[in-house]
Write an enzyme that holds these catalytic residues in place. Structure first.
Site, PDB file in Angstrom:
ATOM      1  N   THR A 117      -9.020  -4.951  37.162  1.00 51.06           N
ATOM      2  CA  THR A 117      -7.964  -3.983  37.683  1.00 51.06           C
ATOM      3  C   THR A 117      -6.653  -4.366  37.937  1.00 51.06           C
ATOM      4  O   THR A 117      -6.640  -5.884  38.511  1.00 51.06           O
ATOM      5  CB  THR A 117      -8.621  -3.427  38.990  1.00 51.06           C
ATOM      6  N   TYR A 142     -11.885  -3.398  46.895  1.00 51.26           N
ATOM      7  CA  TYR A 142     -12.137  -3.150  45.566  1.00 51.26           C
ATOM      8  C   TYR A 142     -11.343  -4.405  44.944  1.00 51.26           C
ATOM      9  O   TYR A 142     -11.968  -4.827  43.824  1.00 51.26           O
ATOM     10  CB  TYR A 142     -11.556  -1.892  45.259  1.00 51.26           C
TER      11      TYR A 142
END
Length: 330
Positions: A117, A142
């Site tokens: 990501t 995250y």
């Protein structure tokens, strides 16, 4: 040889399965179906319901199928949720990825593509397209959980006959051009999906979180990539490794950003109607602006995006939302 897709019932994973099948690959899927759907998995794929951290199940999968590559999507993806439940994210995204990598090494699987990501970058020091060489400083659990997995892959590749590609996604949107799958998760937080659902009257309004960021209109700026272009980058990564290419971390984006308000205006234009918008405080963990420099993916993978058009991305997302409405999936 077959390709194992983890999380193959999820949004991006289901598109990956279809893309692999379209390319003539044999596909095996593992998914515990916590957020994914059995119906979203192409019927040609062999399916195992379970968890990637189940070492016995992974041994069974590797013994029953001739697998030479893993494409790993299984994980949790909502930034604010990770701030509220960091240990849950470190467990699901990092600890379980470690277990999967160990199972792959023990089974002698040589190739691994990882769904990483842009959250590994946090807010870049300069508000311009980021290259893979900038400092990695995630601002949410995250992002940290994904970066930890990248580090494990790097170190594993140094110690074993193991090659990986980590693709750092920017904001994924849209649906399969053939209409076979799309973003179907109830309560999904993806901006374009939520805006499309609101435009269709399936949600009463959409919230904009923060209007005081250091961006032209005060709202967050992101690089939006069509899901079908993204899965094609995975195919290119797999082909490159099979041809002898080494390990790589590369951005997957288009190199230009749109603010939240610009996206909402684009949805209005494509759909042809207005919808309600509310304004709220910033969410924790949201960087002001993250836009990709995709040069490395284009050079190393030979990746040529085919759907680099915000209106087109929105149109495919709207078409999928209409499909869900017809299926009574709301």
């Amino acid at each position: 040889m077959a390709v194992l897709v983890t999380g193959g019932g999820g949004y991006i994973g289901s598109h990956m399965v279809w893309a692999l099948i379209d390319a003539g690959e044999e596909v095996v899927v593992i998914d515990r179906l916590s957020t994914g759907f059995r119906w979203a998995i192409a019927p040609e794929a062999r399916f195992y319901e379970g968890d990637i951290a189940d070492a016995a199940l992974m041994r069974q999968i590797f013994s029953e199928n001739e697998i030479d590559a893993i494409i790993h999507f299984a994980g949790s993806v909502v930034v604010p949720d990770s701030v509220a439940d960091p240990l849950g994210y470190y467990d699901n995204n990092t600890v379980k990825s470690r277990s999967l990598i160990e199972s792959a090494v023990k089974a002698g699987i040589p190739y691994f593509v990882f769904s990483s990501t842009a959250a590994v970058y946090g807010t870049p020091d300069v508000l311009e397209p980021v290259t893979e060489s900038v400092n990695l400083k995630p601002e949410s659990p995250y992002g940290s959980s994904k970066l930890m997995t990248e580090i494990m892959l790097r170190d594993t590749a140094s110690a074993h006959a193991f090659t990986y590609t980590a693709l750092r996604y920017f904001n994924v949107a849209g649906a399969d051009p053939a209409g076979r799958c799309g973003q179907s998760t109830a309560g999904a937080t993806h901006l374009i999906k939520v805006a499309c659902a609101t435009a269709l009257g399936m949600r009463p309004s959409i919230s904009v979180f923060g209007t005081d960021y250091p961006t032209p209109d005060g709202t967050c700026v992101r690089d939006y990539i069509h899901v079908w272009d993204l899965v094609q980058a995975h195919l290119k990564a797999l082909q490159r490794m099979r041809a002898g290419g080494g390990s790589l971390a590369a951005n997957c984006g288009y190199g230009r950003g749109f603010s939240v308000l610009e996206v909402l205006d684009a949805v209005r234009n494509v759909h042809g109607s207005d919808f309600a918008v509310s304004f709220s405080e910033r969410r924790p963990g949201d960087p002001a602006m993250v836009v990709a420099d995709p040069s490395l993916a284009k050079e190393e993978l030979g990746w040529v995006p085919q759907h680099d058009d915000l209106a087109g991305i929105i149109r495919s997302a709207l078409d999928w939302e209409l499909h869900l409405v017809r299926k009574n999936s709301y």
